[in-house]
Design an enzyme around this catalytic site. Structure first.
Site: not given
Length: 270
Positions: A74-76, A112-113, A127
């Site tokens: 649902l993120c653009h 969110m980014e 890692d």
């Protein structure tokens, strides 16, 4: 505050931002990865077997920010104008502190980014270093600030000085005192019933004093609700969903003072 990605029926949907005016949006996030002092020393000396660890983690974080819409439902998809990822090696706590900043001129925010950039940068550090240290720990990933948008600016540091505003129950059982009265400063948990649950439980918002929780988690809150109000007798229905501070939660999710707990029916669609 409502959950923007749920409609009135409780179904998940992508927010339509077409009618929003474009403006400068910016967000910063941070987190850390803790490791053994010897691992941190190898990182500082560029002595790890996989090469330039910080450069690789920086590229990974930038790539992740640009592809957040592919990772988070649902993120653009956003045309970011800036993504920066920076590292601070802290020998006192034996950790690498990771910060990310994202910016654009657009119709939706970039929180969110920034958070995704920090998360993936930390995972890449793990890692790249795991060959010599598998005990590393990633933690405290959070939003530090945001600028722009109709919701205004946000600074994480400011939230610790705000005085919480108690919420009065929308209605109470006959003869029973509401769980919280306006003006009280009692530590409490804010509860919201969304979509059809407003009618099912007969209340939209209320506040539960923290000391009345059977345990400091969602299960303890449910038990307190059932003890206080007969209408919540079926709050343990396994089909009901729960979010704490707008993040999906379960019975074991811990609660603290002034947390917002939302109950809502199963989501459908996308």
């Amino acid at each position: 505050m409502s959950l923007t990605h749920l409609d009135a029926r409780g179904a998940a949907h992508m927010v339509d931002v077409a009618d929003k005016p474009e403006s400068r949006r910016e967000a910063s996030a941070s987190g850390y990865i803790r490791m053994r002092p010897a691992t941190l020393a190898l990182l500082a000396e560029e002595g790890l077997p996989k090469g330039d660890v910080l450069a690789t983690a920086r590229i990974a974080g930038i790539q992740a920010a640009k592809r957040t819409h592919e990772l988070i439902p649902l993120c653009h998809a956003l045309a970011l104008s800036k993504v920066s990822v920076d590292f601070e090696l802290d020998s006192v706590t034996s950790c690498v502190r990771v910060t990310a900043n994202c910016r654009l001129n657009g119709r939706t925010g970039v929180e969110m980014e920034a958070l995704t950039a920090v998360s993936v940068a930390c995972l890449t550090l793990y890692d790249m270093c795991k060959a010599v240290d598998k005990d590393m720990q990633i933690g405290d990933i959070h939003l530090d600030s945001k600028r722009g948008g109709v919701s205004g600016d946000y600074n994480r540091a400011d939230t610790y000085t705000e005085q919480p505003t108690p919420i009065v129950a929308a209605s109470a059982e006959a003869g029973r005192v509401p769980l919280a009265l306006e003006g009280e400063r009692t530590p409490s948990v804010r509860v919201k019933c969304l979509a059809e649950l407003r009618e099912r439980f007969g209340v939209s918002e209320l506040s539960v004093p923290f000391h009345e929780l059977a345990s400091a988690n969602v299960a303890g809150l449910k038990l307190a609700l059932k003890n206080q109000y007969e209408r919540f007798i079926d709050i343990d229905d396994q089909r009901l969903l729960c979010a704490v501070n707008q993040s999906m939660a379960n019975d074991d999710t811990p609660l603290t003072h002034d947390d917002e707990v939302a109950f809502f029916p199963p989501v459908t669609g996308g």
